[in-house]
Design an enzyme around this catalytic site. Sequence first.
Site, PDB file in Angstrom:
ATOM      1  N   ARG A  99       4.925 -55.940  -1.081  1.00  0.00           N
ATOM      2  CA  ARG A  99       6.260 -56.525  -0.960  1.00  0.00           C
ATOM      3  C   ARG A  99       6.075 -58.011  -0.789  1.00  0.00           C
ATOM      4  O   ARG A  99       5.382 -58.439   0.122  1.00  0.00           O
ATOM      5  CB  ARG A  99       6.966 -55.974   0.278  1.00  0.00           C
ATOM      6  CG  ARG A  99       7.453 -54.571   0.111  1.00  0.00           C
ATOM      7  CD  ARG A  99       8.081 -54.104   1.388  1.00  0.00           C
ATOM      8  NE  ARG A  99       8.770 -52.829   1.141  1.00  0.00           N
ATOM      9  CZ  ARG A  99       9.314 -52.098   2.091  1.00  0.00           C
ATOM     10  NH1 ARG A  99       9.282 -52.509   3.333  1.00  0.00           N
ATOM     11  NH2 ARG A  99       9.917 -50.974   1.809  1.00  0.00           N
TER      12      ARG A  99
ATOM     13  N   HIS B  39      -1.083 -49.485  -1.255  1.00  0.00           N
ATOM     14  CA  HIS B  39      -0.562 -50.038  -0.019  1.00  0.00           C
ATOM     15  C   HIS B  39      -1.565 -50.994   0.622  1.00  0.00           C
ATOM     16  O   HIS B  39      -1.260 -51.718   1.557  1.00  0.00           O
ATOM     17  CB  HIS B  39      -0.244 -48.867   0.941  1.00  0.00           C
ATOM     18  CG  HIS B  39       0.632 -49.229   2.078  1.00  0.00           C
ATOM     19  ND1 HIS B  39       0.248 -49.058   3.381  1.00  0.00           N
ATOM     20  CD2 HIS B  39       1.863 -49.752   2.100  1.00  0.00           C
ATOM     21  CE1 HIS B  39       1.221 -49.470   4.168  1.00  0.00           C
ATOM     22  NE2 HIS B  39       2.214 -49.881   3.429  1.00  0.00           N
TER      23      HIS B  39
END
Lengths: 552, 700
Positions: free
Chosen positions: B374, B434
Site C-alpha cells: 500500500r 505482503h
Amino acid sequence: MCFFVIFNMDFILILYHLGKREKIYLQNDKWGDKMINKKDEIFAGIDIGSHSLKMKVAYVDKKGEISTLENLRRTVPIGSDTFSNGIVSFDTVEELCEILKGYKRIMEDYKISTYRAVATSAVREAKNKDYIVDQIKLKTGLRIEVISNSEEKFLTYKAIREQLDDYRRLRKEGTLLVDIGAGSSELSIYKRNKLIFSQGIKIGSLRINEILSEIEKKTLDFPKILEEFIESNIESLIAIKPRVKLNNFIAIGGEISVINNILKHGKNESKYINKTDFLKLYENILYKSNNTLVKEYNVPQNRVDILLPSMILFKKFINLTQAEGMYVPLVSLRDGLISDLVDRKFNTLRNKEFNKDIISSTRNMAKRYKSDNKHIRDVEKKSLYIYDKLKKIHGLGSRERFLMQIAIILHDIGKYLSFINHHINSYNIIISSEIIGVSKEEMRVIANVAKYHSKETPSLLHNTYGILSEKNRIKVSKLAAILRLANALDRSHKQKIKIKDIYIDNRNLYIDTYSKEDYLLEQWTFINEADFFKQVFGLSPILKIKKGGLVD
Amino acid sequence: MIKDFNNSEYFINRELSWLEFNDRVLNESIDDDNPLFERLKFLAIVSSNLDEFFSVRVASLKDQVNAGYDKEDPAGLTPKRQLKEISKRAHTMVNEEYVYLNRLLPELRENNIKILKINELVKEDILYLEKYFQREVYPVLTPMAVDSSRPFPLILNKSLNIGLLLEDEQEEGNIFATVQIPAILPRLVKLKNKDGNERFILLEDVVNIFIDKLFLGKNVLCSYPYRITRNADLTIHEEEAEDLLIEIEKSIKKRKWGEAIRLEVDNNMDDRLVEVLRKALEIHRGEIYYIDGPIDLTFIFKLVSKNTKKKLTYNKFMAHTPKYLTKTKDIFKEITKGDILLHHPYESFKPVVDFIKKSAHDENVLAIKQTLYRVSGDSPIVNALAKAAELGKQVTVLVELKARFDEENNIIWAKRLEKAGCHVIYGLLGLKTHSKITLVVRKEEDRIKRYVHLSTGNYNDITAKLYTDIGLFTCNEYFGADASKVFNMLSGYSEPPELYRFYVAPLNLRERFYELIENEIENAKKGRKALIIAKMNSLVDPDIIKMLYKASSNGVRIELIVRGICCLRPGITNISDNITVRSIVGRFLEHSRIYYFYNDGREDIYLSSADWMPRNLNRRVELLFPIEDRKVKKRIIDIFSITLNDTVKTRIQKPDGKYKRVESERFTLNSQEFFMKNNISSINDSFIKTKYEMKGIFNE
C-alpha cells in the site's frame, strides 16, 4: 656463404643472399600465457536442460575468483516432450521464452554482456530444434548454443576443481568419473594426471524413465526390469573401457545431490558418500512408493521418478572400481559455464590443463587406431611452429590452433580401416566420435582438416566441406594448408627434416630447414603442396634445406 | 501427559475479539488525556473500522450462512451464532459511540465549534442555505420514488440517503421515496461565524430542510437519513482471470452492488419507513442500527483536519532522524558500517525514501527491486522508483494489487511505474505479497554489493508517520543473497530456493515459528529459563495458539503484545497461565511485528511482515528475518522493555476476553510518548532503569 637449394612452386631455383633484403621477423607468440582480461566482470550462464531451466550469475574479480550472485532454477518439462514425442511442444517453448525473458532482465540488472546460454539433449534431439533456437532468439534476443553431450560434460567438469580439494590426487591415482544426465551420461577415466578415456552413452535417468514408463504399470518388479535394461545398455561400454586400477569414484548429476541430502539429513556439507551407506539406501528405497520417498526422505516431487534409475546407474558404475565411496562435488552445467567464461576471459591455468586433457584423450584415441605416433608428433611440432610464426598472416586464435592439433593427431586414424582413401576414413571416424569439450561444429572442422591432410583439397563440391559455414570453411582451408606443408615435410614418416626458421620476404614464405638424410620425397611433396598454400594465404612457400647438421 | 488444546473454551472468536479491539479504540475517545479533536477522531476511526468490519467480515459470515456452511470456529461458534453475537456486541458499541459523541459535541461547542441542528438555525442561515441548496445541491440530487411501475432503486454501498414517505393521493397508503446525499459535496456545510463561533450544519440536514422542493405537489409525511452497508468482500477467481489487472478493475465496479448487511437509520425514523427499507433490502431486524446522531462519523476527519486549533490536537511531533544519517552523503557507507534500525514513526521514514532516491542517482547502482503493498497517493517512493528507471537503472517493482480497498489506487501508480520504464510484476497467483523488502544492487570497487531494506510496515510515507514499525538497512551478504532469491521467486523466474537467513510464507515461515517455540519448550523442560515475547497486530492462528498453550503448560513464559484481535485466552489454569496478553492502543497504530525467543540466553530476535494469522502464514508471501547485529538486537530489547512496562496505554486481556487497563504500581509510563521524547538509540540501560523501575522481564 652457404648454398641453399631452394624450390618454389614453379620449380625455379633461386639463389638467395642473406641480409640483402629486409626480412619480416615473425614473432613466436606463446599462446595462452598472458592474462587477456584484467578487469572484473559479471558473467551469466544459462542452461536449458532436460527438465529445468537454470541460470547462474557470478561476479569474477580481477584475480579470477568467482562469487555467485544468483542461482535460479525453474522446472520446465522440455525433456519429457522430446523424449516421448520427439518435439518440444509449442506451449513448452512459450513457457521457456517467458522465463528466459526474466533471465534476460536479471542480466540487464547486472549489465551483463558476457554470457553463455546452452541447450542440451532435450533441445538437441528435438526435431524442432532450429525452431526453438529461433523462437528464443526472436522473443528474448538470447543466443542459444545447442551443445553436444561431450561439450556439456566438458563444461560441467570445469567446475569440479572449485569443489574438490584433492582433485589433483584423484586424477593421479586413477578415478572413474560418472556423470549421469537426464538424457545421457558420460564416463571418464583419469590416471596419472591424465584423462585417458572418455565416452558418452545415450542413457540417462529421465530417458530411462520415459522409455520404461509404459512397462512400469505392467510389473510389480519394476526395479528388476530397470536393472536389466540398464545393464544391457552399458555392456558395450564396459568392453572398451581401459583395464586400469581405479581407486576413486566421482559422481556427478543424476540426483546425486538428492541422494547426498538424504544420507546427510539435509546437511549437505560433506562431499563424500560411503559405498556401504549408498547401497544401504539403495536397498531401502528399492520398493518404496514415490509418495513414501517424498514424505520420508523429503525428496522433491519432481525428482522422485528419476531417483531410482540414477541410483542403479551409480551402483553399476561404482562396481567397476575398487573405490570405497564416491566423491560428490555438486557441480552443475551452469557452474561450468561460468568457469568456462572465466577461463576464456582470464585464460587460466585450468584452461590449459583442460586442453591437455583433451589432447591426451585424443592421443589415446589415435593410439587405439594404431596411428604412427612419431609421425604425429613430428607433424604436430612443425605445424604448430608454422602456425605460431604465421599468427599475423592467418589471423586465427588459440582455439583454432587447438583444433588443428587435434586434427593432426587424428589425421591418419583412417588407415586403421584401410589405406585406400584413408583420409575419408579418418573423416568418417572423427565425425562419428565425440571428444570431450569439443562442439559438434568444431568436430566437423577437425574432421575436414584431417580429411584434407593430403590428396584432395577443399572444394565446395565436397559435401563434407559444403555444409560448413563460410567462416569454418576458411578455417578448414587455412588449417589444412598448414597441416599439408608440415605433413609434406615428414612424407616418409621418418622425421628427416628439422625446421630452423621461417620468414617472409617478398610474398614468399621461406622455410629454413636442415636434414642429414635424403629428403627428395619430402622436397617433392612440398612442392606439390605449395600450390594450395599459395591459394589460401597468397604466399609462396619456399623450402630451403641445408644438408647436414646445424652448422653455419 | 499429552494435553488436548483443541477445547473450544480455550479460544476466543476472532470477530468478537476484533470488536473488543474497536472498543479499546472507542475508549480512547473518552480518555481525558487525549485532546478533544483526537478524541473525536477516535470516534471517526471506530465508525470507519466498523464499516470495513461489516463489509468484509460480517459479509463473509453472511455468505457462509447463505451457503449453508455451519462449521464451528475454534471457539465453537457457528457462523449464525457469530452473527448473533456480533450484532449484540456491535449494537452496544454503537450506542456507546453515540453516547460518547453526544458527550463530546458540547465540549466542541465550548471550544467555539458548533454543529447545528435544524432547530438552531436563525433566519439568516435559512436564507443562506436556501441559496446554497438551489445552486449547489439541488442540481445533483436524484429523488426516486417507489411504486408499482418503479422498483426499489439500487442504493449505493455506504452512501448516505434520505428516506421519506409521501402521501398518496390516489390510493390509500404511502409512497416510499429516497434521495442520495451526494458524496461529491462536503458533508459539513459551513455557516457564517457568529459570536466567535464556527458553525456548521450537516448536508443531510440541509437536504431535509428543503425536501419539499424535490417532491413538488406531494405531501412529505416524514424524512430521515439512512445508510446501508453491502457485501464488499470481493473474491477474485484468479484461475479464470487472464490478466489480474483487468479482473480487479472489473470487480471494483461490481463491488458496489453486493448484498445489504447493515442498515443504519436515524434514531427517530418512522417505523413504517424502517419496515419499507427492511423488506426492500431483505435485512434482519438485528442488522438494523438506530443511530442517535449523525450517521457515518467519518466527516469528523474533515472537521478536524480543517481546524488548526493547536490545543485541541496532539502536540506536534517531529520524527527524529539519526545524526549519522542526516550528516552523511553516502548512505551506503553508513550501512556498511553496521546494520541500521529505524523505529518509525519516532524515527523518520525519510532515510528510506532517500535511500531509493540516492540509489536512483548513484552511478554505481545497477538495479533496484522493491515490493509495494500500500503506498500513499503521491508517494515519494513511487516517484523515486520512476526517477530511477528514467535514469537508466533496472527497476523491478512487485506491486500487490490485492491490497484490500486500495486496488483502484494501486492500478494507477502501477501503470505510472510501467510508463517510467520500471519492470512491474504482479506477484504470485493466489498469494498476496505482503512482505516489505527493497534490494539495491551496487557495483563497488572489487565486488557486487547488495543493500537490503526490510520492514515490518509498508513503504508508505503517510502511514509511516502514524504506524509504529521497524525498518532495517543491512548489507549482510546472506540477506542480500536471500533478497535476490526472494525476488526471483516472486518474479516467477525461479522455484522457491533454499535461503540462508530468511523464512518465507507460505513455504517455511510457520514451521520456523514451530521450531522456535518448540525449542523454548525443550529448554523449559530441561529446567532452563524459557521466554517468548511476541509483538504483532493480531493473533488468530489456532495451531500457533495451541503451540503457545503447549509452551505455557511446559513452563515457558510468554509475553504477548497484540494490538488487535487475540483469539488466545490467557490465564487458563495449566493451559495458558504463563501467558500475558497486552494491547497498546494509543496515538500511533501499533504495527511492528517482533518475535523474541530466549533460546537459552542467545536471545534470538526476528522481525516479520507476518502476524500469527492463518492468512499471513498460509496465503501470503511474508518474510521473517533474524536480527544479527548486536547493537540492533540490543535496541529491540530496549524497545521491548519500554513497551512491556507501559502503564498508560496498555490493556491486559482477561480470561473472559475483555481488556482492562493496567494499574500503575510504581510509575506511569506511556511507551509511545517515551519513544517520542527520547531518542532510544542514544539511551542506555541505566537511564531506563533509573527513570523507571522496570520489571525485569529480561533479567530474571
